[in-house]
Scaffold this motif. Sequence first.
Motif, PDB file in Angstrom:
ATOM      1  N   THR A  35      -9.439  16.060  -4.424  1.00  0.00           N
ATOM      2  CA  THR A  35      -8.450  15.709  -5.438  1.00  0.00           C
ATOM      3  C   THR A  35      -8.074  16.966  -6.208  1.00  0.00           C
ATOM      4  N   PRO A  36      -6.881  16.986  -6.788  1.00  0.00           N
ATOM      5  CA  PRO A  36      -6.476  18.169  -7.551  1.00  0.00           C
ATOM      6  C   PRO A  36      -7.258  18.279  -8.861  1.00  0.00           C
ATOM      7  N   VAL A  37      -7.307  19.482  -9.368  1.00  0.00           N
ATOM      8  CA  VAL A  37      -7.962  19.741 -10.654  1.00  0.00           C
ATOM      9  C   VAL A  37      -6.967  20.503 -11.524  1.00  0.00           C
ATOM     10  N   ASN A  38      -6.818  20.056 -12.735  1.00  0.00           N
ATOM     11  CA  ASN A  38      -5.958  20.740 -13.691  1.00  0.00           C
ATOM     12  C   ASN A  38      -6.624  22.070 -14.040  1.00  0.00           C
ATOM     13  N   VAL A  39      -5.943  23.186 -13.770  1.00  0.00           N
ATOM     14  CA  VAL A  39      -6.545  24.503 -13.986  1.00  0.00           C
ATOM     15  C   VAL A  39      -6.767  24.805 -15.469  1.00  0.00           C
ATOM     16  N   LEU A  40      -6.039  24.141 -16.336  1.00  0.00           N
ATOM     17  CA  LEU A  40      -6.209  24.382 -17.766  1.00  0.00           C
ATOM     18  C   LEU A  40      -7.399  23.623 -18.343  1.00  0.00           C
ATOM     19  N   THR A  41      -7.608  22.385 -17.842  1.00  0.00           N
ATOM     20  CA  THR A  41      -8.678  21.556 -18.410  1.00  0.00           C
ATOM     21  C   THR A  41      -9.900  21.454 -17.501  1.00  0.00           C
ATOM     22  N   GLY A  42      -9.715  21.743 -16.211  1.00  0.00           N
ATOM     23  CA  GLY A  42     -10.804  21.586 -15.253  1.00  0.00           C
ATOM     24  C   GLY A  42     -11.070  20.139 -14.878  1.00  0.00           C
ATOM     25  N   GLU A  43     -10.168  19.243 -15.249  1.00  0.00           N
ATOM     26  CA  GLU A  43     -10.360  17.818 -14.978  1.00  0.00           C
ATOM     27  C   GLU A  43      -9.407  17.331 -13.894  1.00  0.00           C
ATOM     28  N   THR A  44      -9.826  16.277 -13.226  1.00  0.00           N
ATOM     29  CA  THR A  44      -8.975  15.621 -12.233  1.00  0.00           C
ATOM     30  C   THR A  44      -7.997  14.717 -12.976  1.00  0.00           C
ATOM     31  N   PRO A  45      -6.695  14.815 -12.653  1.00  0.00           N
ATOM     32  CA  PRO A  45      -5.713  13.947 -13.323  1.00  0.00           C
ATOM     33  C   PRO A  45      -6.030  12.466 -13.097  1.00  0.00           C
ATOM     34  N   ALA A  46      -5.681  11.633 -14.053  1.00  0.00           N
ATOM     35  CA  ALA A  46      -5.975  10.200 -13.979  1.00  0.00           C
ATOM     36  C   ALA A  46      -5.420   9.567 -12.710  1.00  0.00           C
ATOM     37  N   HIS A  47      -4.216   9.977 -12.278  1.00  0.00           N
ATOM     38  CA  HIS A  47      -3.608   9.364 -11.099  1.00  0.00           C
ATOM     39  C   HIS A  47      -4.385   9.671  -9.821  1.00  0.00           C
ATOM     40  N   SER A  48      -5.204  10.698  -9.819  1.00  0.00           N
ATOM     41  CA  SER A  48      -5.974  11.058  -8.625  1.00  0.00           C
ATOM     42  C   SER A  48      -7.411  10.544  -8.669  1.00  0.00           C
ATOM     43  N   GLN A  49      -7.750   9.795  -9.681  1.00  0.00           N
ATOM     44  CA  GLN A  49      -9.094   9.237  -9.771  1.00  0.00           C
ATOM     45  C   GLN A  49      -9.086   7.853  -9.133  1.00  0.00           C
ATOM     46  N   ALA A  50      -9.964   7.647  -8.138  1.00  0.00           N
ATOM     47  CA  ALA A  50     -10.004   6.359  -7.444  1.00  0.00           C
ATOM     48  C   ALA A  50     -11.351   6.187  -6.767  1.00  0.00           C
ATOM     49  N   THR A  51     -11.673   4.939  -6.506  1.00  0.00           N
ATOM     50  CA  THR A  51     -12.905   4.611  -5.793  1.00  0.00           C
ATOM     51  C   THR A  51     -12.563   4.109  -4.394  1.00  0.00           C
ATOM     52  N   VAL A  52     -13.560   4.125  -3.534  1.00  0.00           N
ATOM     53  CA  VAL A  52     -13.373   3.590  -2.180  1.00  0.00           C
ATOM     54  C   VAL A  52     -13.013   2.107  -2.256  1.00  0.00           C
ATOM     55  N   GLU A  53     -13.663   1.372  -3.138  1.00  0.00           N
ATOM     56  CA  GLU A  53     -13.364  -0.063  -3.264  1.00  0.00           C
ATOM     57  C   GLU A  53     -11.908  -0.295  -3.646  1.00  0.00           C
ATOM     58  N   GLU A  54     -11.394   0.527  -4.557  1.00  0.00           N
ATOM     59  CA  GLU A  54      -9.989   0.426  -4.964  1.00  0.00           C
ATOM     60  C   GLU A  54      -9.069   0.725  -3.780  1.00  0.00           C
ATOM     61  N   ALA A  55      -9.398   1.754  -3.007  1.00  0.00           N
ATOM     62  CA  ALA A  55      -8.582   2.133  -1.847  1.00  0.00           C
ATOM     63  C   ALA A  55      -8.607   1.039  -0.780  1.00  0.00           C
ATOM     64  N   LYS A  56      -9.786   0.465  -0.525  1.00  0.00           N
ATOM     65  CA  LYS A  56      -9.901  -0.610   0.459  1.00  0.00           C
ATOM     66  C   LYS A  56      -9.109  -1.836   0.018  1.00  0.00           C
ATOM     67  N   ALA A  57      -9.188  -2.162  -1.264  1.00  0.00           N
ATOM     68  CA  ALA A  57      -8.438  -3.304  -1.790  1.00  0.00           C
ATOM     69  C   ALA A  57      -6.935  -3.069  -1.669  1.00  0.00           C
ATOM     70  N   PHE A  58      -6.504  -1.842  -1.938  1.00  0.00           N
ATOM     71  CA  PHE A  58      -5.083  -1.509  -1.794  1.00  0.00           C
ATOM     72  C   PHE A  58      -4.635  -1.698  -0.348  1.00  0.00           C
ATOM     73  N   ALA A  59      -5.403  -1.174   0.600  1.00  0.00           N
ATOM     74  CA  ALA A  59      -5.044  -1.299   2.017  1.00  0.00           C
ATOM     75  C   ALA A  59      -5.003  -2.764   2.438  1.00  0.00           C
ATOM     76  N   ALA A  60      -5.953  -3.553   1.971  1.00  0.00           N
ATOM     77  CA  ALA A  60      -6.004  -4.970   2.324  1.00  0.00           C
ATOM     78  C   ALA A  60      -4.850  -5.759   1.712  1.00  0.00           C
ATOM     79  N   SER A  61      -4.282  -5.262   0.623  1.00  0.00           N
ATOM     80  CA  SER A  61      -3.206  -5.982  -0.063  1.00  0.00           C
ATOM     81  C   SER A  61      -1.837  -5.807   0.598  1.00  0.00           C
ATOM     82  N   ILE A  62      -1.734  -4.885   1.537  1.00  0.00           N
ATOM     83  CA  ILE A  62      -0.441  -4.648   2.190  1.00  0.00           C
ATOM     84  C   ILE A  62      -0.092  -5.856   3.040  1.00  0.00           C
ATOM     85  N   ASP A  63       1.084  -6.406   2.828  1.00  0.00           N
ATOM     86  CA  ASP A  63       1.514  -7.632   3.498  1.00  0.00           C
ATOM     87  C   ASP A  63       2.089  -7.311   4.876  1.00  0.00           C
ATOM     88  N   THR A  64       1.212  -7.303   5.879  1.00  0.00           N
ATOM     89  CA  THR A  64       1.624  -7.022   7.240  1.00  0.00           C
ATOM     90  C   THR A  64       0.648  -7.701   8.189  1.00  0.00           C
TER      91      THR A  64
END
Length: 138
Positions: A35-64
């Motif tokens: 994930t990217p790191v903000n060079v000024l703060t050394g932190e990962t931006p909120a939009h790039s913070q995620a868990t495997v469970e969140e990613a799996k749930a997102f993939a499962a939610s795709i209507d196909t």
Amino acid sequence: MTSEDDPFHDCELGPEAVLGTRTFEDVLFTDETETPVNVLTGETPAHSQATVEEAKAFAASIDTETPQIALSATVETQIETQSKPYTSAAFFHFKATGSLELHRAYNAAYDSDAYTVDFEADYESGDLTITVERTADP
């Protein structure tokens, strides 16, 4: 058999290319995905913070009708689009299988009654295993 009866008639590869079991290593989103790191703060931006469970749930939610997996998004994509560190795609997507030719061949097998296609997504290791078996003579 006519080309219309052959599920691989539009593919560059035939069924031999996908029959059996193949593991694609380090293609899935994991807790270790870069994930990217903000060079000024050394932190990962909120939009790039995620868990495997969140990613799996997102993939499962795709209507196909085609099962989806969570793939890693590149750091560049995360920065440019302010997106999560994962994306969703069909389990045989070329970003997972490594080539458009394999993508098309797995898709043909999956869509055909002549083959059974199973997959296992191991989000701990990041590995995707796809198994294709012939069920009938194509």
